[in-house]
Motif scaffolding. Structure first.
Motif, PDB file in Angstrom:
ATOM      1  N   LYS A 359       0.796  -1.223  -0.086  1.00 47.09           N
ATOM      2  CA  LYS A 359       0.097  -0.076  -0.009  1.00 47.09           C
ATOM      3  C   LYS A 359       1.014   1.242  -0.137  1.00 47.09           C
ATOM      4  O   LYS A 359       1.892   1.358   0.703  1.00 47.09           O
ATOM      5  CB  LYS A 359      -0.913   0.106   1.178  1.00 47.09           C
ATOM      6  CG  LYS A 359      -2.073  -0.937   1.084  1.00 47.09           C
ATOM      7  CD  LYS A 359      -3.058  -0.822   2.479  1.00 47.09           C
ATOM      8  CE  LYS A 359      -3.863  -1.801   2.284  1.00 47.09           C
ATOM      9  NZ  LYS A 359      -5.036  -1.800   3.586  1.00 47.09           N
ATOM     10  N   PHE A 360       0.413   2.168  -0.556  1.00 48.90           N
ATOM     11  CA  PHE A 360       1.441   3.522  -0.910  1.00 48.90           C
ATOM     12  C   PHE A 360       0.536   4.601  -0.840  1.00 48.90           C
ATOM     13  O   PHE A 360      -0.869   4.803  -1.181  1.00 48.90           O
ATOM     14  CB  PHE A 360       1.870   3.638  -2.256  1.00 48.90           C
ATOM     15  CG  PHE A 360       2.795   2.232  -2.625  1.00 48.90           C
ATOM     16  CD1 PHE A 360       4.072   2.322  -2.405  1.00 48.90           C
ATOM     17  CD2 PHE A 360       2.349   1.064  -3.179  1.00 48.90           C
ATOM     18  CE1 PHE A 360       4.875   1.254  -2.713  1.00 48.90           C
ATOM     19  CE2 PHE A 360       2.966   0.134  -3.388  1.00 48.90           C
ATOM     20  CZ  PHE A 360       4.230   0.065  -3.194  1.00 48.90           C
ATOM     21  N   THR A 361       1.067   5.721  -0.372  1.00 50.21           N
ATOM     22  CA  THR A 361       0.295   7.049   0.202  1.00 50.21           C
ATOM     23  C   THR A 361       0.456   7.881  -1.132  1.00 50.21           C
ATOM     24  O   THR A 361       1.535   7.960  -1.540  1.00 50.21           O
ATOM     25  CB  THR A 361       0.662   7.625   1.362  1.00 50.21           C
ATOM     26  OG1 THR A 361       0.337   6.667   2.669  1.00 50.21           O
ATOM     27  CG2 THR A 361       0.119   9.067   1.535  1.00 50.21           C
ATOM     28  N   VAL A 362      -0.683   8.308  -1.567  1.00 45.30           N
ATOM     29  CA  VAL A 362      -0.566   9.267  -2.946  1.00 45.30           C
ATOM     30  C   VAL A 362      -1.168  10.648  -2.470  1.00 45.30           C
ATOM     31  O   VAL A 362      -2.159  10.700  -1.655  1.00 45.30           O
ATOM     32  CB  VAL A 362      -1.423   8.682  -3.902  1.00 45.30           C
ATOM     33  CG1 VAL A 362      -1.385   9.628  -5.084  1.00 45.30           C
ATOM     34  CG2 VAL A 362      -0.792   7.323  -4.246  1.00 45.30           C
ATOM     35  N   ALA A 363      -0.130  11.541  -2.725  1.00 44.58           N
ATOM     36  CA  ALA A 363      -0.643  12.988  -2.265  1.00 44.58           C
ATOM     37  C   ALA A 363      -0.984  13.859  -3.672  1.00 44.58           C
ATOM     38  O   ALA A 363      -0.222  13.903  -4.460  1.00 44.58           O
ATOM     39  CB  ALA A 363       0.247  13.499  -1.725  1.00 44.58           C
ATOM     40  N   ILE A 364      -2.235  14.232  -3.638  1.00 47.43           N
ATOM     41  CA  ILE A 364      -2.565  14.903  -4.813  1.00 47.43           C
ATOM     42  C   ILE A 364      -3.005  16.265  -4.411  1.00 47.43           C
ATOM     43  O   ILE A 364      -3.395  16.826  -3.488  1.00 47.43           O
ATOM     44  CB  ILE A 364      -3.925  14.419  -5.475  1.00 47.43           C
ATOM     45  CG1 ILE A 364      -3.795  12.785  -5.506  1.00 47.43           C
ATOM     46  CG2 ILE A 364      -4.564  14.872  -6.867  1.00 47.43           C
ATOM     47  CD1 ILE A 364      -5.158  12.010  -5.330  1.00 47.43           C
ATOM     48  N   LYS A 365      -2.667  17.345  -5.194  1.00 45.67           N
ATOM     49  CA  LYS A 365      -2.514  18.708  -4.828  1.00 45.67           C
ATOM     50  C   LYS A 365      -3.094  19.573  -6.150  1.00 45.67           C
ATOM     51  O   LYS A 365      -2.508  19.320  -7.236  1.00 45.67           O
ATOM     52  CB  LYS A 365      -1.166  19.030  -4.552  1.00 45.67           C
ATOM     53  CG  LYS A 365      -0.920  20.660  -4.152  1.00 45.67           C
ATOM     54  CD  LYS A 365       0.262  20.684  -3.337  1.00 45.67           C
ATOM     55  CE  LYS A 365       0.432  22.030  -3.193  1.00 45.67           C
ATOM     56  NZ  LYS A 365       1.794  22.502  -2.441  1.00 45.67           N
ATOM     57  N   PHE A 366      -3.639  20.655  -5.970  1.00 41.93           N
ATOM     58  CA  PHE A 366      -3.905  21.592  -6.834  1.00 41.93           C
ATOM     59  C   PHE A 366      -3.204  23.001  -6.100  1.00 41.93           C
ATOM     60  O   PHE A 366      -3.731  23.284  -5.012  1.00 41.93           O
ATOM     61  CB  PHE A 366      -5.388  21.842  -7.038  1.00 41.93           C
ATOM     62  CG  PHE A 366      -5.858  23.286  -7.642  1.00 41.93           C
ATOM     63  CD1 PHE A 366      -5.214  23.594  -9.034  1.00 41.93           C
ATOM     64  CD2 PHE A 366      -6.599  24.218  -7.048  1.00 41.93           C
ATOM     65  CE1 PHE A 366      -5.341  24.696  -9.622  1.00 41.93           C
ATOM     66  CE2 PHE A 366      -6.941  25.218  -7.883  1.00 41.93           C
ATOM     67  CZ  PHE A 366      -6.401  25.692  -9.135  1.00 41.93           C
ATOM     68  N   ALA A 367      -2.371  23.443  -6.761  1.00 40.88           N
ATOM     69  CA  ALA A 367      -1.553  24.537  -6.042  1.00 40.88           C
ATOM     70  C   ALA A 367      -2.287  25.971  -6.055  1.00 40.88           C
ATOM     71  O   ALA A 367      -2.043  26.844  -5.236  1.00 40.88           O
ATOM     72  CB  ALA A 367      -0.425  24.792  -6.620  1.00 40.88           C
ATOM     73  N   GLY A 368      -3.431  25.782  -6.829  1.00 39.23           N
ATOM     74  CA  GLY A 368      -4.431  27.216  -6.711  1.00 39.23           C
ATOM     75  C   GLY A 368      -3.911  28.121  -8.055  1.00 39.23           C
ATOM     76  O   GLY A 368      -2.784  27.878  -8.449  1.00 39.23           O
ATOM     77  N   LYS A 378      -4.844  13.162   0.134  1.00 41.82           N
ATOM     78  CA  LYS A 378      -4.152  11.885   0.752  1.00 41.82           C
ATOM     79  C   LYS A 378      -5.051  10.647   0.294  1.00 41.82           C
ATOM     80  O   LYS A 378      -5.921  10.755   1.154  1.00 41.82           O
ATOM     81  CB  LYS A 378      -3.420  12.023   1.586  1.00 41.82           C
ATOM     82  CG  LYS A 378      -2.050  13.053   1.693  1.00 41.82           C
ATOM     83  CD  LYS A 378      -1.213  12.844   2.624  1.00 41.82           C
ATOM     84  CE  LYS A 378      -0.130  13.817   2.543  1.00 41.82           C
ATOM     85  NZ  LYS A 378       0.956  13.797   3.863  1.00 41.82           N
ATOM     86  N   ILE A 379      -4.782   9.758  -0.613  1.00 40.02           N
ATOM     87  CA  ILE A 379      -5.503   8.574  -0.821  1.00 40.02           C
ATOM     88  C   ILE A 379      -4.343   7.150  -0.517  1.00 40.02           C
ATOM     89  O   ILE A 379      -3.161   7.716  -0.830  1.00 40.02           O
ATOM     90  CB  ILE A 379      -6.283   8.400  -1.975  1.00 40.02           C
ATOM     91  CG1 ILE A 379      -5.566   8.896  -2.929  1.00 40.02           C
ATOM     92  CG2 ILE A 379      -7.421   9.525  -1.521  1.00 40.02           C
ATOM     93  CD1 ILE A 379      -5.168   7.549  -3.770  1.00 40.02           C
ATOM     94  N   LYS A 380      -4.928   6.206  -0.631  1.00 41.20           N
ATOM     95  CA  LYS A 380      -4.157   4.969  -0.487  1.00 41.20           C
ATOM     96  C   LYS A 380      -4.292   4.381  -1.757  1.00 41.20           C
ATOM     97  O   LYS A 380      -5.230   3.991  -2.408  1.00 41.20           O
ATOM     98  CB  LYS A 380      -4.375   3.981   0.604  1.00 41.20           C
ATOM     99  CG  LYS A 380      -4.243   4.718   2.011  1.00 41.20           C
ATOM    100  CD  LYS A 380      -2.612   4.996   2.208  1.00 41.20           C
ATOM    101  CE  LYS A 380      -2.310   5.143   3.742  1.00 41.20           C
ATOM    102  NZ  LYS A 380      -1.118   5.286   3.906  1.00 41.20           N
ATOM    103  N   ILE A 381      -3.272   3.881  -2.326  1.00 38.95           N
ATOM    104  CA  ILE A 381      -3.010   2.847  -3.616  1.00 38.95           C
ATOM    105  C   ILE A 381      -2.575   1.371  -3.030  1.00 38.95           C
ATOM    106  O   ILE A 381      -1.516   1.622  -2.434  1.00 38.95           O
ATOM    107  CB  ILE A 381      -2.343   3.462  -4.818  1.00 38.95           C
ATOM    108  CG1 ILE A 381      -2.884   4.626  -5.273  1.00 38.95           C
ATOM    109  CG2 ILE A 381      -2.326   2.436  -5.890  1.00 38.95           C
ATOM    110  CD1 ILE A 381      -2.450   5.517  -6.621  1.00 38.95           C
ATOM    111  N   LYS A 382      -3.411   0.634  -3.496  1.00 42.19           N
ATOM    112  CA  LYS A 382      -2.942  -0.679  -3.082  1.00 42.19           C
ATOM    113  C   LYS A 382      -2.336  -1.267  -4.593  1.00 42.19           C
ATOM    114  O   LYS A 382      -3.115  -1.399  -5.690  1.00 42.19           O
ATOM    115  CB  LYS A 382      -3.871  -1.624  -2.712  1.00 42.19           C
ATOM    116  CG  LYS A 382      -3.626  -3.080  -2.275  1.00 42.19           C
ATOM    117  CD  LYS A 382      -4.810  -3.525  -1.821  1.00 42.19           C
ATOM    118  CE  LYS A 382      -4.317  -5.000  -1.143  1.00 42.19           C
ATOM    119  NZ  LYS A 382      -5.586  -5.804  -0.565  1.00 42.19           N
ATOM    120  N   ILE A 383      -1.170  -2.043  -4.433  1.00 44.07           N
ATOM    121  CA  ILE A 383      -0.706  -2.862  -5.547  1.00 44.07           C
ATOM    122  C   ILE A 383      -0.627  -4.168  -5.155  1.00 44.07           C
ATOM    123  O   ILE A 383      -0.003  -4.579  -4.236  1.00 44.07           O
ATOM    124  CB  ILE A 383       0.679  -2.333  -5.935  1.00 44.07           C
ATOM    125  CG1 ILE A 383       0.836  -0.825  -6.295  1.00 44.07           C
ATOM    126  CG2 ILE A 383       1.307  -3.197  -7.199  1.00 44.07           C
ATOM    127  CD1 ILE A 383       0.120  -0.411  -7.372  1.00 44.07           C
TER     128      ILE A 383
END
Length: 384
Positions: A359-368, A378-383
């Motif tokens: 499982k990996f933490t994914v950080a998604i961002k919109f800088a504005g 932040k969400i989790k991705i599972k491989i």
């Protein structure tokens, strides 16, 4: 003016009576003069005697007082009248008649009107007075007044005419006034100046604070000194934009500010004035804040053998509508990916080299940007 000439007729047969009257009397209209008759027996007054006085088409019946005198007030219109005075006699006295002429002259009239200064759209009376030469009011008489148009007015019981100046435009107006006279009064005229000043104006506009993309108006109101709405053009400058607006029946303009680039503005509002109103201006603050945004991203599971793992997120604005063509970033395992949103506000990231199970933490961002605030998730991705 009264001119009296008296003469006596003495009857015979020991029944004597004599009469003296106001002869060839010349007076002014309503000057208070009286027509005087005196009845005697030659030496002593004849009292309580009935006398008929005919003046023109009028007949007056009067009785002599203890001094044998009748004083008849003269209230005749101007003109020349034949007068017949008759005493029919009695058991003691013979009849006696006399004739004369009475002239009533017209009286001079005087029109007066003082110069006045008023303000546009404010009621003030322009007063005209019509009087005779003795200062008595001349009532119920037509007067011609040319004050930006000729009209006929009737004097009231005080000999006055009051004209409201509210309808006059700002400027200097000359009133030409004429009384053409009538049977009893000579004509007269007058002029006066009516100065109407421009009225002052006031612009009100409360400061506005809003958020980009939210419907909000800067409300501007234009009124005169009495608080009455003015419908006219205003100039509004906000930032580098200058536009002209026309106020409505309430004197208002509503300027939409929710679509401005977020920042603090000084709105400068000016009214150039008109023929009737003085110019005015005011400044107020308009604050537009950046709108909030929302990222939609869910946890997801990928198979390890898929080399390029496609992951989609969606960016929406404060009205829950897609934000197009803006850059989003995604960071996983120290590697950052970027992608632009499409017409649906969706960005699709192509994640590579993520092949280890776990499982990996994914950080998604919109800088504005200049319109919207930044946001992240932040969400989790599972491989597997």
């Amino acid at each position: 003016m009264e001119t009296m000439r008296n003469y006596t007729i003495i009857a015979s047969k020991m029944k004597t009576s004599s009469m003296s009257i106001s002869e060839d009397l010349v007076i002014d209209y309503l000057d208070g003069s009286k027509f005087i008759v005196k009845l005697t027996n030659g030496q002593n007054p004849i009292s309580n005697a009935s006398v008929e006085i005919g003046i023109g088409n009028r007949t007056y019946n009067a009785v002599t007082d203890d001094d044998g005198i009748i004083e008849l007030p003269i209230d005749l219109s101007a003109g020349t009248y034949d007068v017949l005075v008759s005493y029919k006699g009695s058991p003691s006295y013979l009849p006696v008649n006399k004739t004369t002429r009475l002239t009533v002259n017209k009286v001079d009239s005087l029109l007066t009107a003082a110069n006045i200064t008023s303000t546009y759209n404010i009621n003030k009376d322009f007063v005209i007075n019509l009087k005779d030469s003795k200062g008595n009011p001349i009532s119920d008489s037509p007067v011609f007044v040319d004050l930006n148009g000729l009209r006929i007015y009737m004097t009231d019981s005080n000999g006055q005419i009051k004209i409201r100046t509210k309808s006059l435009q700002a400027g200097t107006h000359i009133a030409n006034i004429l009384f053409i006279g009538n049977r009893n009064y000579e004509s007269s005229s007058a002029t006066a100046k009516v100065t109407v000043k421009k009225d002052s104006t006031k612009i009100t506009a409360k400061a506005v604070s809003t958020t980009y993309n939210v419907k909000k108006n800067l409300v501007i109101t234009l009124k005169d000194s009495q608080g009455k709405a003015i419908s006219d053009k205003l100039t509004v400058k906000i930032g580098s934009s200058t536009k002209k607006y026309t106020t409505d029946k309430n004197g208002q303009v509503k300027v939409a500010v929710g679509n401005l680039v977020p920042k603090t503005y000084t709105a400068r509002i000016s009214y150039a004035g008109s023929n009737n109103y003085i110019k005015s201006s005011v400044s107020t603050k308009v604050v537009v804040k950046k709108a909030k945004t929302k990222l939609s991203a869910k946890a997801k599971t990928f198979k390890r053998k898929v080399k390029v793992k496609k992951y989609a997120v969606t960016l929406k604005n404060n009205k829950n509508k897609a934000i197009k063509k803006v850059k989003l970033t995604l960071k996983v395992k120290r590697k950052t990916y970027s992608a632009k949103t499409n017409n649906k506000g969706q960005s699709i990231f192509n994640i590579k080299n993520l092949n280890a199970k776990g499982k990996f933490t994914v950080a998604i961002k919109f800088a504005g940007n200049k319109y919207y605030k930044g946001t992240s998730k932040k969400i989790k991705i599972k491989i597997r």
